[in-house]
Design an enzyme around this catalytic site. Structure first.
Site, PDB file in Angstrom:
ATOM      1  N   GLU A  96     -42.345  42.338 -65.234  1.00  0.00           N
ATOM      2  CA  GLU A  96     -42.556  43.678 -65.506  1.00  0.00           C
ATOM      3  C   GLU A  96     -44.184  43.735 -65.529  1.00  0.00           C
ATOM      4  O   GLU A  96     -44.913  44.993 -65.257  1.00  0.00           O
ATOM      5  CB  GLU A  96     -42.122  44.264 -66.655  1.00  0.00           C
ATOM      6  CG  GLU A  96     -41.084  44.349 -66.041  1.00  0.00           C
ATOM      7  CD  GLU A  96     -39.994  43.475 -67.429  1.00  0.00           C
ATOM      8  OE1 GLU A  96     -40.798  42.231 -67.596  1.00  0.00           O
ATOM      9  OE2 GLU A  96     -38.605  43.242 -67.330  1.00  0.00           O
ATOM     10  N   PHE A 135     -29.154  47.609 -77.649  1.00  0.00           N
ATOM     11  CA  PHE A 135     -28.962  46.810 -77.274  1.00  0.00           C
ATOM     12  C   PHE A 135     -30.102  46.660 -76.547  1.00  0.00           C
ATOM     13  O   PHE A 135     -30.063  47.834 -75.499  1.00  0.00           O
ATOM     14  CB  PHE A 135     -27.649  45.777 -76.950  1.00  0.00           C
ATOM     15  CG  PHE A 135     -29.000  44.223 -75.866  1.00  0.00           C
ATOM     16  CD1 PHE A 135     -29.158  44.001 -77.211  1.00  0.00           C
ATOM     17  CD2 PHE A 135     -28.629  44.415 -74.646  1.00  0.00           C
ATOM     18  CE1 PHE A 135     -29.895  42.144 -76.026  1.00  0.00           C
ATOM     19  CE2 PHE A 135     -29.302  43.604 -74.071  1.00  0.00           C
ATOM     20  CZ  PHE A 135     -30.076  42.262 -74.474  1.00  0.00           C
ATOM     21  N   GLN A 136     -31.660  46.628 -76.366  1.00  0.00           N
ATOM     22  CA  GLN A 136     -32.552  47.113 -75.687  1.00  0.00           C
ATOM     23  C   GLN A 136     -32.760  48.055 -75.478  1.00  0.00           C
ATOM     24  O   GLN A 136     -33.740  49.185 -74.845  1.00  0.00           O
ATOM     25  CB  GLN A 136     -32.592  46.355 -73.598  1.00  0.00           C
ATOM     26  CG  GLN A 136     -32.139  44.870 -73.651  1.00  0.00           C
ATOM     27  CD  GLN A 136     -31.998  44.469 -72.760  1.00  0.00           C
ATOM     28  OE1 GLN A 136     -32.201  45.102 -71.613  1.00  0.00           O
ATOM     29  NE2 GLN A 136     -33.068  43.263 -72.439  1.00  0.00           N
ATOM     30  N   LYS A 193     -28.621  55.373 -68.330  1.00  0.00           N
ATOM     31  CA  LYS A 193     -27.884  54.742 -68.000  1.00  0.00           C
ATOM     32  C   LYS A 193     -26.735  55.860 -67.681  1.00  0.00           C
ATOM     33  O   LYS A 193     -26.481  55.763 -66.655  1.00  0.00           O
ATOM     34  CB  LYS A 193     -26.937  53.848 -68.295  1.00  0.00           C
ATOM     35  CG  LYS A 193     -26.645  52.968 -67.267  1.00  0.00           C
ATOM     36  CD  LYS A 193     -26.111  51.598 -68.380  1.00  0.00           C
ATOM     37  CE  LYS A 193     -25.635  50.772 -67.272  1.00  0.00           C
ATOM     38  NZ  LYS A 193     -25.125  49.132 -67.709  1.00  0.00           N
ATOM     39  N   MET A 251     -67.424  35.843 -70.958  1.00  0.00           N
ATOM     40  CA  MET A 251     -67.587  36.658 -71.296  1.00  0.00           C
ATOM     41  C   MET A 251     -67.191  36.715 -73.246  1.00  0.00           C
ATOM     42  O   MET A 251     -68.870  36.590 -73.672  1.00  0.00           O
ATOM     43  CB  MET A 251     -67.358  38.320 -71.517  1.00  0.00           C
ATOM     44  CG  MET A 251     -67.875  39.269 -71.697  1.00  0.00           C
ATOM     45  SD  MET A 251     -69.082  38.812 -70.569  1.00  0.00           S
ATOM     46  CE  MET A 251     -69.229  39.977 -68.644  1.00  0.00           C
TER      47      MET A 251
END
Lengths: 578, 192
Positions: A52, A114-115, A164, A482
């Site tokens: 993602e 969940f999630q 949802k 760097m």
């Protein structure tokens, strides 16, 4: 269009279509599943990413080259948290993004389902605004408001969190007018006050050592033409910050290049000695100012920014103008009378004489090498000299980014994509993919470091699968370069956790495994041919592993926290009178 | 940390912030203060007569950041509709204090007398304790609180202040109306 019943998910996709979205970047999952179904029948192209974070950076790259909002869609929980870094990056660099996240059903919110993740809470401080949609009826209005907020005023990322059950509920379709967006507290300014313009012009007329300090706001305002007209009319030298490379052509005689920590000596010193800084869409970032108290000590400041909160934030301005940079530049230009501003650069001849002397004495410099290892600056120069006009350059964060900014010659706006404020390693590969999707007509070269490349390289699988032919030049010095440079210069050469190895992983094999062409150059002689080969590929991504000199450091350098007067020049220039 | 009252008055500015009455708005305001390092001295939130909006009265410590910077950052929050700055001298301010004090019968009349002197009220009486209330300007509450400390204070709560601009005592037209310099131009709230 009347009396059309849609699900929230259908309404969401239809709203994106109404906004003119042509592409979005994303990855499905449980909570966003309902929204992925209507994508099958949509005109919007969906690019399926492998992580993602890639979706977010692709949307940023797309937005930075097109000026339109980039769109990404991910699921709840880890899907949403994986896109937090791009949101933070876009917030720092004022890039317009609209990110849609799935959320658990409204009844489950707050139960540690969940999630589940409170992503509006997490992203409150790194979005311009965010919305948790609680009713399907709100979807068109929220989507329209989200695009409006993301793209107007000072642009920035916004997030829409869609539970949802909101996606599956039905609603009566409508499309709102701008007046119906329910944003009573959102009124971005655009036009300057006439008296402020007059005050700025009086200061400009009186200045003997002025500098136009151009930041990313000029690009956001699509003000490059107005800037050029104003600069040429007034004869004032121009510096372009890291976020503004390309806003003014590097080949223009009035362009001094990039200021700041790794800016060139002339750009840094001209600002230090200036008696007037005209800051245009720049925010006096610490990487530009060095120690603030010692920055441009003799300069008065005219500060133009569309975000009123930037005015007086770091440096007190003598004239502060809240407004869109293009609109303000046009107002300033129309106030440049021939009596005060005629004569172009001749008007400021003594100032230009000093500047030309600095340019002559302290050009950007590196010691070329005949044999291996390859000098990283040389790779950028070879890429530049073999590039078609209009090529878009994308960088990650670190030494390679600074060399790309220093040694490329930027002639056009929106040809430079990098992570400025946030300094997000791993930005280049996905941002380049997004840029190529936005400008398929242009060649897109990512100049990346080996450390950066390893963070997000998996998105080349996305690029290969989707036939997005980006090119990646890895300046492979086998180090987190760097950090290594700082450890060498400021930590007594005590190298802690910075070595990466030049051939673990094998970048050519890795590229090939991801469906890309993999090339390698180990000596200076091999650089040109490798670039020619890469430039000839146009049906798939190419990765070139350039084995570069690990000892090479970025010069000049202003040590962190030091005054810009303490600029460290290349050792070959040490001892030259300043 | 204790601050001398006169110093505190200089450092404390009152912002009355009209916000949309939506979920999470207080978190947005509070989050802005914490992430930018602005200090809140007190904060009071309540609905307004228009149920689309709430009003947050924030007393800010301008030693932590310039007031102008605080206001401009607040103004960027999409849910913030209008901000009014009030210098303490140009505002009528009130705060409410509730305190439960140990007041054995012998001391009880002294406490009641003290409350009376300040114009407060006794709200609740127990066998050995009193709960008292005082509304007033914050400095009056400070004095009252100091004097109450002579007795054993069991619990004390203050609301944080609310404020409105002082009114022009002159009838309209009696003199040219000048907007006080400290009053920020207030965006017009949307018509209801």
């Amino acid at each position: 269009m009347t009396q059309m019943q849609l699900t929230g998910a259908q309404a969401l996709i239809k709203s994106l279509e109404m906004q003119g979205v042509e592409v979005m970047f994303g990855l499905p999952g449980g909570a966003i599943l309902p929204v992925y179904d209507p994508i099958l029948g949509s005109s919007i192209r969906h690019v399926l990413v492998r992580h993602e974070q890639g979706a977010g950076h692709m949307a940023e790259g797309y937005a930075m080259v097109t000026g339109r909002a980039g769109v990404a869609m991910v699921t709840s929980g880890p899907g949403a948290t994986n896109i937090v870094t791009p949101l933070s990056n876009a917030y720092m660099d004022s890039t317009p993004l609209v990110v849609v996240t799935g959320q658990v059903s409204t009844a489950a919110i707050g139960t540690d389902a969940f999630q589940e993740c409170d992503i509006t809470g997490v992203t409150m401080g790194i979005t311009k605004h965010n919305w948790l949609v609680t009713s399907a009826d709100d979807i068109p209005r929220v989507v329209a408001a989200a695009f409006h907020v993301a793209t107007t005023g000072r642009p920035g990322p916004v997030l829409i969190d869609v539970p949802k059950d909101v996606s599956t509920a039905t609603m009566q379709w409508y499309w709102p007018d701008l007046d119906d967006l329910d944003l009573p507290g959102y009124h971005p300014v655009t036009a300057p006050e006439a008296e402020d313009v007059a005050a700025a012009m009086a200061m400009l007329a009186a200045a003997e050592r002025p500098v136009l300090y151009v930041g990313g706001g000029v690009l956001k305002a699509r003000g490059a033409d107005a800037l050029r007209a104003f600069a040429e009319r007034t004869g004032i030298p121009v510096v372009t910050t890291l976020m503004a490379r390309g806003a003014f052509p590097d080949s223009h005689p009035q362009c001094l290049g990039m200021p700041g920590m790794h800016g060139n000596y002339t750009a840094v010193t001209a600002m230090q000695r200036a008696d007037l800084l005209v800051a245009l869409g720049a925010r006096f970032d610490d990487r530009v100012t060095g120690k603030v108290d010692a920055f441009a000590p003799e300069a008065k400041v005219v500060h133009v920014d569309i975000d009123p909160a930037e005015l007086h934030k770091v440096r007190r301005a003598d004239v502060a103008i809240a407004g869109d940079c293009r609109v303000v530049l046009e107002a300033l230009l129309s106030a440049t009378d021939a009596e005060r501003f005629g004569g172009g650069t001749d008007r400021l001849a003594p100032w230009w004489a000093r500047i030309r002397a600095w340019q002559e004495r302290f050009p950007l410099h590196y010691e070329p090498a005949d044999g291996p290892p390859i000098k990283p600056q040389m790779v950028v120069e070879e890429l530049r000299d073999r590039a078609e006009p209009g090529t878009i350059v994308v960088a990650g964060v670190g030494q390679h980014q600074m060399w790309a900014s220093q040694y490329w010659r930027f002639e056009h706006p929106y040809t430079w994509v990098n992570s400025g404020g946030a300094g997000t390693m791993g930005f280049a590969v996905p941002a380049a993919i997004g840029a190529k999707v936005g400008r398929p007509d242009r060649t897109v070269w990512a100049v990346d470091g080996d450390g950066c490349f390893q963070m997000t390289a998996q998105e080349l699988v996305t690029a290969a699968a989707e036939r997005i032919p980006v090119k990646v030049a890895i300046l492979n010095n086998a180090y987190l370069g760097m950090v290594r440079q700082w450890q060498e210069m400021f930590y007594g050469e005590r190298y802690s956790e910075v070595y990466l190895s030049p051939d673990l992983p094998d970048y050519v094999k890795w590229a090939e495994a991801m469906g890309c062409v993999g090339l390698r150059a180990e000596t200076p002689d091999e650089v040109g041919p490798a670039i020619e080969k890469a430039n000839a590929v146009d049906d798939r991504p190419v990765v070139v592993d350039f084995r570069t000199d690990a000892f090479e450091k970025v010069y000049p350098m202003v040590p962190a926290g030091a005054s810009n007067d303490a600029i460290v020049v290349h050792p070959a220039h040490e001892g030259l009178s300043r | 940390m204790t601050v001398a009252p006169e110093r505190a008055a200089e450092r404390h500015h009152i912002l009355t912030v009209l916000v949309e009455n939506k979920a999470g708005v207080l978190a947005r305001v509070a989050g802005l203060f914490s992430r930018r390092g602005f200090n809140i001295f007190s904060l009071a939130v309540a609905p307004t007569d228009d149920d689309r909006f709430s009003r947050i009265t924030i007393v800010v410590d301008v030693a932590s950041a310039p007031l102008e910077q605080i206001v401009r950052q607040l103004d960027k929050l999409v849910n913030v509709v209008a901000i009014t700055e009030l210098a303490p001298t140009d505002a009528v301010q009130r705060e409410l204090l509730l305190a439960t004090v140990e007041a054995e019968p012998a001391a009880r009349s002294q406490v009641i007398q003290l409350v009376g002197v300040f114009g407060g009220e006794v709200l609740d009486v127990g066998p050995t304790r009193l709960t008292v209330m005082l509304a007033g300007p914050p400095e009056t509450l400070d004095s009252f609180e100091g004097l109450l400390a002579t007795y054993a204070v069991v619990e004390i709560q203050r609301t944080g202040l609310v404020a409105l601009p002082r009114l022009d005592p002159h009838p309209p037209g009696a003199r040219p109306r000048r907007e006080p310099a400290h009053l920020r131009r207030l965006p017009t709230p949307p018509a209801s």
